[in-house]
Scaffold this active site. Structure first.
Site, PDB file in Angstrom:
ATOM      1  N   LYS A  54       0.842  -1.205   0.000  1.00 19.43           N
ATOM      2  CA  LYS A  54       0.000   0.000   0.000  1.00 19.43           C
ATOM      3  C   LYS A  54       0.881   1.261   0.000  1.00 19.43           C
ATOM      4  CE  LYS A  54      -3.906  -2.274   2.196  1.00 19.43           C
ATOM      5  NZ  LYS A  54      -4.605  -2.694   3.416  1.00 19.43           N
ATOM      6  N   GLN A  98      -4.651  -1.041   9.606  1.00 25.62           N
ATOM      7  CA  GLN A  98      -4.621  -2.403   9.061  1.00 25.62           C
ATOM      8  C   GLN A  98      -5.229  -3.399  10.059  1.00 25.62           C
ATOM      9  OE1 GLN A  98      -3.733  -3.118   5.957  1.00 25.62           O
ATOM     10  NE2 GLN A  98      -3.947  -5.328   6.128  1.00 25.62           N
ATOM     11  N   ASP A 121     -11.311   3.102   4.256  1.00 27.59           N
ATOM     12  CA  ASP A 121     -11.706   1.685   4.299  1.00 27.59           C
ATOM     13  C   ASP A 121     -13.224   1.525   4.196  1.00 27.59           C
ATOM     14  OD1 ASP A 121      -9.886  -0.403   4.393  1.00 27.59           O
ATOM     15  OD2 ASP A 121      -9.355  -0.023   6.484  1.00 27.59           O
TER      16      ASP A 121
HETATM   17  N1  GUN Z   1      -6.884  -6.428   6.242  1.00 25.11           N
HETATM   18  C1  GUN Z   1      -7.158  -7.155   5.139  1.00 25.11           C
HETATM   19  N2  GUN Z   1      -7.806  -6.393   4.225  1.00 25.11           N
HETATM   20  C2  GUN Z   1      -7.941  -5.176   4.776  1.00 25.11           C
HETATM   21  C3  GUN Z   1      -8.515  -3.951   4.312  1.00 25.11           C
HETATM   22  O1  GUN Z   1      -9.066  -3.834   3.207  1.00 25.11           O
HETATM   23  N3  GUN Z   1      -8.455  -2.913   5.187  1.00 25.11           N
HETATM   24  C4  GUN Z   1      -7.892  -3.021   6.416  1.00 25.11           C
HETATM   25  N4  GUN Z   1      -7.895  -1.943   7.209  1.00 25.11           N
HETATM   26  N5  GUN Z   1      -7.350  -4.133   6.868  1.00 25.11           N
HETATM   27  C5  GUN Z   1      -7.367  -5.198   6.046  1.00 25.11           C
END
Ligand code: GUN
Length: 289
Positions: A54, A98, A121
């Site tokens: 990311k 995350q 998100d």
């Molecule tokens: N963990 C796995 N996928 C995601 C996501 O799309 N967002 C977040 N915050 N954590 C994740």
């Protein structure tokens, strides 16, 4: 193999190239880059990989990346204080914490603490409610990415039967809502659903997001169906390999014999999640100026 492979890697690269143009125009007009803050607590190896990817893609797209790595024993108050600091920081347009968090932390209050305008998100109840009500907001990234791939295979979803396996807030529920908004007839299935195989055989569009390796077999699929595999599961290592193979929730080789179109794992929905995260950050940035 008869199915068309829906190449999420290629589609996401194309989307990111478009977003790089949007990011450059934003910077020129506003005098600063759009910014995404990513918070990682602890050192879960899979989360490390996702977060690094990311951060890298954010920078490559011409946006500012703010990475916050906190130790595994971080307490709830410290994490909430960081979220508040990011809410108040004008250089930050998007905040992503995350998941999953280490076991002693409660994700609920952390998600609630994120400013909904920066909730890239789409997990804050305000954004979840907006999606449900058909109002503009920030939509979760994996569901948005999955929908872009569905539309690569079938443009008009009107009246098609979509079956979603999995009912998480992150994927199952929002993807079902997006399919409904696109006029599909949607059935939500989950671990307690009876006759799951039979139900799946009625799906024109099948979205698997349960986290069960290769649960969906080839004979669960209606000939010609569009199969979107959201699962990312690492199998136990075999032979000399240090790491096990990555597989989805769908038995790919079997399913590809029957489906009309299918997303691979890796290289399907996964890369779309990051592209949609960058898109959400730019949307949030535009709305904040
Ligand atoms: N963990 C796995 N996928 C995601 C996501 O799309 N967002 C977040 N915050 N954590 C994740």
């Amino acid at each position: 193999m008869s199915a068309t492979i829906i190449d999420g890697k290629a589609v996401s690269a194309q989307l990111r190239a478009e977003l790089a143009g949007t990011a450059a125009r934003f910077e020129q007009r506003v005098g600063r880059k759009a910014g995404l803050a990513v918070v990682l607590v602890g050192n879960d190896p899979a989360s490390e990989v996702y977060v690094n990817s990311k951060i890298q893609k954010t920078k490559e797209t011409g946006m500012a990346s703010f990475a916050h790595r906190l130790p595994a024993d971080t307490d709830q108050e410290t994490l909430l204080a960081l979220v508040q600091q990011l809410n108040d920081d004008d250089a930050v347009d998007g905040i992503l914490v995350q998941l999953p968090l280490p076991g002693h932390l409660d994700a609920g209050p952390v998600i609630l603490a994120i400013d909904p305008a920066k909730d890239v998100d789409g997990l804050h109840p305000e954004n979840a409610g907006r999606l449900l009500a058909g109002l503009p907001g920030l939509v979760p990234c994996t569901p948005s990415g999955a929908m872009i791939l569905v539309r690569r295979a079938v443009e008009d979803l009107s009246g098609l039967h979509a079956v979603v396996i999995g009912r998480s807030n992150l994927v199952g529920k929002p993807v079902a809502q997006l399919l409904l908004n696109a006029n599909a007839t949607v059935t939500m299935a989950h671990s307690r659903t009876r006759n799951l195989a039979e139900l799946c055989r009625t799906a024109d569009i099948l979205v698997a997001a349960v986290g069960r390796p290769e649960l969906v077999r080839g004979d669960w699929i209606k000939p010609g169906a569009v199969v979107i595999d959201v699962g990312v599961n690492r199998l136990a290592p075999e032979g000399q390999a240090a790491k096990g193979r990555l597989v989805g929730d769908v038995a790919y080789a079997e399913a590809a014999q029957v489906a009309g179109a299918i997303t691979p794992v890796p290289g399907g929905v996964g890369p779309m999640t990051i592209a949609c995260l960058l898109q959400n950050t730019l949307t949030a940035a535009e709305r904040r100026i």
